[in-house]
Design an enzyme around this catalytic site. Structure first.
Site, PDB file in Angstrom:
ATOM      1  N   ARG A  16       0.810  -1.224   0.000  1.00 58.35           N
ATOM      2  CA  ARG A  16       0.000   0.000   0.000  1.00 58.35           C
ATOM      3  C   ARG A  16       0.840   1.271   0.000  1.00 58.35           C
ATOM      4  O   ARG A  16       0.304   2.367  -0.190  1.00 58.35           O
ATOM      5  CB  ARG A  16      -0.947  -0.014   1.200  1.00 58.35           C
ATOM      6  CG  ARG A  16      -2.127  -0.967   1.007  1.00 58.35           C
ATOM      7  CD  ARG A  16      -3.081  -0.908   2.184  1.00 58.35           C
ATOM      8  NE  ARG A  16      -2.563  -1.601   3.348  1.00 58.35           N
ATOM      9  CZ  ARG A  16      -3.083  -1.501   4.560  1.00 58.35           C
ATOM     10  NH1 ARG A  16      -4.126  -0.709   4.781  1.00 58.35           N
ATOM     11  NH2 ARG A  16      -2.566  -2.176   5.570  1.00 58.35           N
ATOM     12  N   ASN A 382      37.099  31.436 -10.154  1.00 58.98           N
ATOM     13  CA  ASN A 382      37.870  30.288  -9.669  1.00 58.98           C
ATOM     14  C   ASN A 382      37.958  29.136 -10.650  1.00 58.98           C
ATOM     15  O   ASN A 382      38.711  28.187 -10.421  1.00 58.98           O
ATOM     16  CB  ASN A 382      37.267  29.771  -8.348  1.00 58.98           C
ATOM     17  CG  ASN A 382      35.792  29.423  -8.468  1.00 58.98           C
ATOM     18  OD1 ASN A 382      35.068  30.023  -9.249  1.00 58.98           O
ATOM     19  ND2 ASN A 382      35.347  28.450  -7.694  1.00 58.98           N
TER      20      ASN A 382
END
Length: 453
Positions: A16, A382
């Site tokens: 379920r 960077n």
């Protein structure tokens, strides 16, 4: 109490739940529900904890590997009695407490009270509870605290289905009664070996069967659907909030999410809509503003986190102030008294004591010294398209607004970077670096008229 073994039944698929994941691996407040049950078992100091696995056992076993448990495999799901027998080879005498991997919100005190009741009776004992709608649950037929029978819903008569007392599945079986499991048959509509049938077998052997009724059904019933999973999360969320408030944390609204493993110091204040996840540690006298997300981070004492900040894998030291609208990414360390302002992103960088980046900046793969000021619009460039490079800025540096620092680059202490510069080479300490072009005026210039005019 004499020797106690704990067996946790966790072999079911959980149809379920409508999921590929084993049911017990669905999470409650950031942790698989099986972990909560294992922790409750550990608190009882048993001789051994055995987890019976079946569907998706590889995932369950992998998760449980760091925990002090033994896994037994139920190769085919033939019922709860069959599952318990699958653990039999690991039980070397002693009583057996049966818990369920899908009952994560049961509390330590509940189990201790249950065991105390069992100590007085020393016979097979099931935990029961009362629910207004017992549909689907096994009904418990009782006389006083004696269980006469437990009838599964599918096998119950219409009259028995009117009973509101149900079986939670949690039970304790004395060592002398454990062999009775082998006498249980699959003579029922499902063709399964029900653990509850030990009641019938035990009574036939002249053994008493007792029922211990627990008042709070929500705490002791299993999770079978996504709706029940949501309800369990809500119960656990409120429980965690309550525990922090008892330890001196101020929570201004219950609409906060704090996972179970998060640690928070005394006199810290949490504003609404905050999400605190993972291995997060927050010190004392901290203010966490509204709509803040913190994950796997350490926040020291007297830090202020303003609203709409995201922090992951970072450390913020004492007295720092972050936000609003800032983002700290993994590998970031913010020093004492430092200030990270609005729309500033910091990644894998160390910002030292009393440094400041007030607004609109990106700091990535950098080391920023003490008392540095990063102007608005500054970025560390960077990434060169192949790999990342570091920017190193010494103490007392002033970086003007709208500056690009192209890594790898070093700025010496006490240097000044003029606004609007693009720095591609190292700057000596104490120097002024400027790279922008001189301003130029064109006298008498007029804008050209548009063609349409």
């Amino acid at each position: 109490m004499k020797k106690l073994n704990v067996v946790i039944l966790a072999a079911g698929k959980g149809e379920r739940m409508v999921s590929k994941r084993p049911k017990v691996m669905h999470e409650i407040m950031g942790r698989p529900m099986i972990r909560y049950v294992v922790e409750r078992a550990q608190e009882l100091s048993p001789a051994r904890i055995i987890v019976v696995v079946g569907y998706g056992r590889e995932k369950v076993e992998e998760y449980l590997r760091p925990h002090p448990v033994t896994c037994a495999t139920q190769k085919a799901q033939k019922g709860t009695a069959h599952a318990l027998l699958s653990a039999g080879k690991f039980i070397d005498g002693g009583d057996v407490l049966v818990l369920y991997g899908d009952v994560p919100i049961i509390e330590k005190e509940t189990l201790r009270d249950f065991l105390a009741f069992y100590e007085k009776t020393q016979c097979i004992t099931f935990m029961t509870t009362d629910v207004p709608d017992p549909g689907g649950y096994g009904r418990v037929i009782m006389s006083g605290d004696d269980i006469l029978a437990i009838r599964e819903h599918i096998d119950a008569t219409p009259k028995e289905r009117e009973i509101n007392r149900i079986n939670t599945g949690i039970c304790i079986i004395p060592s002398k009664s454990f062999p009775l499991l082998r006498s249980i048959t699959a003579d029922n509509k499902k063709g399964e070996y029900y653990l509850t049938d030990i009641c019938k077998v035990g009574r036939q052997k002249g053994q008493g069967i007792k029922g211990y009724n627990h008042k709070d059904a929500r705490e002791v019933l299993g999770i079978n659907t996504r709706k029940e999973l949501l309800e369990a999360n809500e119960i656990m969320r409120q429980r965690v909030i309550g525990q922090h408030m008892q330890k001196g944390v101020t929570v201004l609204d219950r609409n906060v999410y704090i996972e179970n493993g998060v640690k928070i110091g005394m006199d810290t204040t949490i504003f609404p809509n905050c999400y605190l996840h993972g291995d997060t540690v927050i010190g004392s006298d901290v203010v966490i503003g509204p709509n803040v997300v913190v994950k796997d981070s350490v926040i020291h004492d007297n830090v202020i986190i303003e609203g709409f900040v995201i922090i992951e894998g970072a450390e913020i030291k004492e007295g720092a102030k972050i936000g609003p609208f800032s983002r700290l990414r993994p590998g970031t360390s913010i020093g004492k008294g430092a200030r990270i302002g609005n729309f500033v992103e910091v990644k894998n960088s160390r910002i030292d004591r009393d440094a400041r980046a007030g607004h609109l900046a990106y700091i990535g793969d950098a080391e920023i010294g003490k008392n540095v000021n990063i102007g608005a619009g500054t970025i560390t460039c960077n990434f060169d398209g192949i790999k990342k490079h570091r920017t190193v800025i010494g103490d007392n540096v002033l970086v003007g607004s709208n500056t690009e620092l192209v890594a790898p680059v070093k700025i010496g202490r006490d240097a000044v970077i003029g606004a609007g510069s693009t720095i591609t080479e190292d700057v000596p300490g104490g120097a002024l670096a400027l790279t922008r072009t001189r301003q130029k005026h064109v006298p008498g210039y007029r804008r050209k008229k548009r063609c349409a005019e």
